[in-house]
Scaffold this motif. Structure first.
Motif, PDB file in Angstrom:
ATOM      1  N   UNK A 134       0.834  -1.203   0.000  1.00 34.99           N
ATOM      2  CA  UNK A 134       0.000   0.000   0.000  1.00 34.99           C
ATOM      3  C   UNK A 134       0.873   1.259   0.000  1.00 34.99           C
ATOM      4  N   UNK A 135       0.554   2.196  -0.889  1.00 30.76           N
ATOM      5  CA  UNK A 135       1.333   3.429  -1.021  1.00 30.76           C
ATOM      6  C   UNK A 135       0.494   4.670  -0.738  1.00 30.76           C
ATOM      7  N   UNK A 136      -0.786   4.599  -1.079  1.00 31.78           N
ATOM      8  CA  UNK A 136      -1.662   5.758  -0.930  1.00 31.78           C
ATOM      9  C   UNK A 136      -2.984   5.315  -0.316  1.00 31.78           C
ATOM     10  N   UNK A 137      -3.418   6.032   0.714  1.00 35.20           N
ATOM     11  CA  UNK A 137      -4.748   5.830   1.277  1.00 35.20           C
ATOM     12  C   UNK A 137      -5.412   7.196   1.374  1.00 35.20           C
ATOM     13  N   UNK A 138      -6.569   7.321   0.758  1.00 38.95           N
ATOM     14  CA  UNK A 138      -7.329   8.569   0.804  1.00 38.95           C
ATOM     15  C   UNK A 138      -8.331   8.452   1.951  1.00 38.95           C
ATOM     16  N   UNK A 139      -8.170   9.291   2.959  1.00 43.84           N
ATOM     17  CA  UNK A 139      -9.039   9.279   4.135  1.00 43.84           C
ATOM     18  C   UNK A 139      -9.827  10.569   4.307  1.00 43.84           C
ATOM     19  N   UNK A 140      -9.896  11.368   3.257  1.00 44.37           N
ATOM     20  CA  UNK A 140     -10.595  12.644   3.333  1.00 44.37           C
ATOM     21  C   UNK A 140     -12.048  12.418   3.773  1.00 44.37           C
ATOM     22  N   UNK A 141     -12.477  13.169   4.764  1.00 44.24           N
ATOM     23  CA  UNK A 141     -13.853  13.115   5.215  1.00 44.24           C
ATOM     24  C   UNK A 141     -14.213  11.904   6.057  1.00 44.24           C
ATOM     25  N   UNK A 142     -13.228  11.153   6.503  1.00 39.01           N
ATOM     26  CA  UNK A 142     -13.487   9.982   7.353  1.00 39.01           C
ATOM     27  C   UNK A 142     -13.547  10.443   8.804  1.00 39.01           C
ATOM     28  N   UNK A 143     -14.732  10.641   9.310  1.00 44.18           N
ATOM     29  CA  UNK A 143     -14.908  11.256  10.624  1.00 44.18           C
ATOM     30  C   UNK A 143     -14.502  10.377  11.795  1.00 44.18           C
ATOM     31  N   UNK A 144     -14.296   9.079  11.575  1.00 42.18           N
ATOM     32  CA  UNK A 144     -13.906   8.193  12.671  1.00 42.18           C
ATOM     33  C   UNK A 144     -12.400   7.905  12.694  1.00 42.18           C
ATOM     34  N   UNK A 145     -11.663   8.570  11.812  1.00 42.82           N
ATOM     35  CA  UNK A 145     -10.206   8.437  11.781  1.00 42.82           C
ATOM     36  C   UNK A 145      -9.624   9.637  12.515  1.00 42.82           C
ATOM     37  N   UNK A 146      -8.775   9.356  13.495  1.00 48.20           N
ATOM     38  CA  UNK A 146      -8.170  10.418  14.303  1.00 48.20           C
ATOM     39  C   UNK A 146      -6.721  10.656  13.901  1.00 48.20           C
ATOM     40  N   UNK A 147      -6.163  11.749  14.397  1.00 54.14           N
ATOM     41  CA  UNK A 147      -4.741  12.026  14.161  1.00 54.14           C
ATOM     42  C   UNK A 147      -3.879  10.913  14.730  1.00 54.14           C
ATOM     43  N   UNK A 148      -4.277  10.386  15.871  1.00 47.57           N
ATOM     44  CA  UNK A 148      -3.533   9.288  16.494  1.00 47.57           C
ATOM     45  C   UNK A 148      -3.536   8.052  15.584  1.00 47.57           C
ATOM     46  N   UNK A 149      -4.688   7.750  14.995  1.00 46.31           N
ATOM     47  CA  UNK A 149      -4.788   6.613  14.082  1.00 46.31           C
ATOM     48  C   UNK A 149      -3.923   6.796  12.851  1.00 46.31           C
ATOM     49  N   UNK A 150      -3.894   8.018  12.330  1.00 44.81           N
ATOM     50  CA  UNK A 150      -3.058   8.312  11.160  1.00 44.81           C
ATOM     51  C   UNK A 150      -1.582   8.198  11.517  1.00 44.81           C
ATOM     52  N   UNK A 151      -1.204   8.681  12.696  1.00 45.09           N
ATOM     53  CA  UNK A 151       0.186   8.572  13.140  1.00 45.09           C
ATOM     54  C   UNK A 151       0.615   7.110  13.241  1.00 45.09           C
ATOM     55  N   UNK A 152      -0.237   6.265  13.809  1.00 47.88           N
ATOM     56  CA  UNK A 152       0.081   4.835  13.917  1.00 47.88           C
ATOM     57  C   UNK A 152       0.201   4.197  12.537  1.00 47.88           C
ATOM     58  N   UNK A 153      -0.662   4.592  11.628  1.00 46.22           N
ATOM     59  CA  UNK A 153      -0.611   4.072  10.264  1.00 46.22           C
ATOM     60  C   UNK A 153       0.693   4.486   9.585  1.00 46.22           C
ATOM     61  N   UNK A 154       1.084   5.733   9.767  1.00 49.09           N
ATOM     62  CA  UNK A 154       2.333   6.222   9.178  1.00 49.09           C
ATOM     63  C   UNK A 154       3.545   5.540   9.800  1.00 49.09           C
ATOM     64  N   UNK A 155       3.481   5.224  11.076  1.00 42.67           N
ATOM     65  CA  UNK A 155       4.584   4.498  11.712  1.00 42.67           C
ATOM     66  C   UNK A 155       4.707   3.077  11.155  1.00 42.67           C
ATOM     67  N   UNK A 156       3.572   2.456  10.869  1.00 40.35           N
ATOM     68  CA  UNK A 156       3.564   1.106  10.324  1.00 40.35           C
ATOM     69  C   UNK A 156       4.019   1.092   8.858  1.00 40.35           C
ATOM     70  N   UNK A 157       3.655   2.152   8.125  1.00 39.23           N
ATOM     71  CA  UNK A 157       3.991   2.272   6.700  1.00 39.23           C
ATOM     72  C   UNK A 157       4.629   3.637   6.450  1.00 39.23           C
ATOM     73  N   UNK A 158       5.930   3.792   6.727  1.00 41.82           N
ATOM     74  CA  UNK A 158       6.588   5.096   6.618  1.00 41.82           C
ATOM     75  C   UNK A 158       6.523   5.757   5.236  1.00 41.82           C
ATOM     76  N   UNK A 159       6.372   4.988   4.177  1.00 40.03           N
ATOM     77  CA  UNK A 159       6.344   5.549   2.828  1.00 40.03           C
ATOM     78  C   UNK A 159       4.932   5.851   2.335  1.00 40.03           C
ATOM     79  N   UNK A 160       3.960   5.722   3.203  1.00 38.38           N
ATOM     80  CA  UNK A 160       2.569   5.933   2.846  1.00 38.38           C
ATOM     81  C   UNK A 160       2.273   7.411   2.628  1.00 38.38           C
ATOM     82  N   UNK A 161       1.478   7.691   1.603  1.00 36.43           N
ATOM     83  CA  UNK A 161       1.062   9.070   1.310  1.00 36.43           C
ATOM     84  C   UNK A 161      -0.381   9.214   1.723  1.00 36.43           C
TER      85      UNK A 161
END
Length: 107
Positions: free
Chosen positions: A80-107
């Protein structure tokens, strides 16, 4: 190979992730091979569903077998390289940070 999945503006929710990635009853990890782009704009996905891309959660897939230890490193969806989460009201900054830590090259 399937490179892009677009679920924008659908009822896509956490439990749908088991169609993309998970563990079968024998403990073998499976995932959508080659998936690079996941469009989830304006869906019901949450931090919990996103985490399922790199960490199995039995509550989302209760019938799955225990993952075979020698296959554990195969579980995360590393393509996975790109995930579009625009307008996802149940996704938090903390969740995005964890996702980025798991996949450092993710956009």
């Amino acid at each position: 190979m399937l490179y892009t999945l677009n679920f924008n503006d659908t009822e896509f929710a956490d439990n749908w992730m088991t169609n993309l990635i998970g563990i079968d009853r024998t403990g073998y990890p499976y995932r959508t091979e080659g998936l690079e782009v996941l469009q989830l704009e304006h869906t019901q996905i949450s931090d919990r569903g996103l985490a399922f891309l790199y960490k199995h959660e039995r509550a989302l897939q209760p019938r799955a077998g225990a993952i075979q230890q020698e296959l554990k490193q195969l579980y995360p969806m590393k393509t996975i390289k790109i995930i579009n989460l625009y307008g996802c009201r149940y996704v938090t900054k903390r969740g995005i940070t964890k996702l980025q830590n798991a996949f450092p090259n993710l956009i």
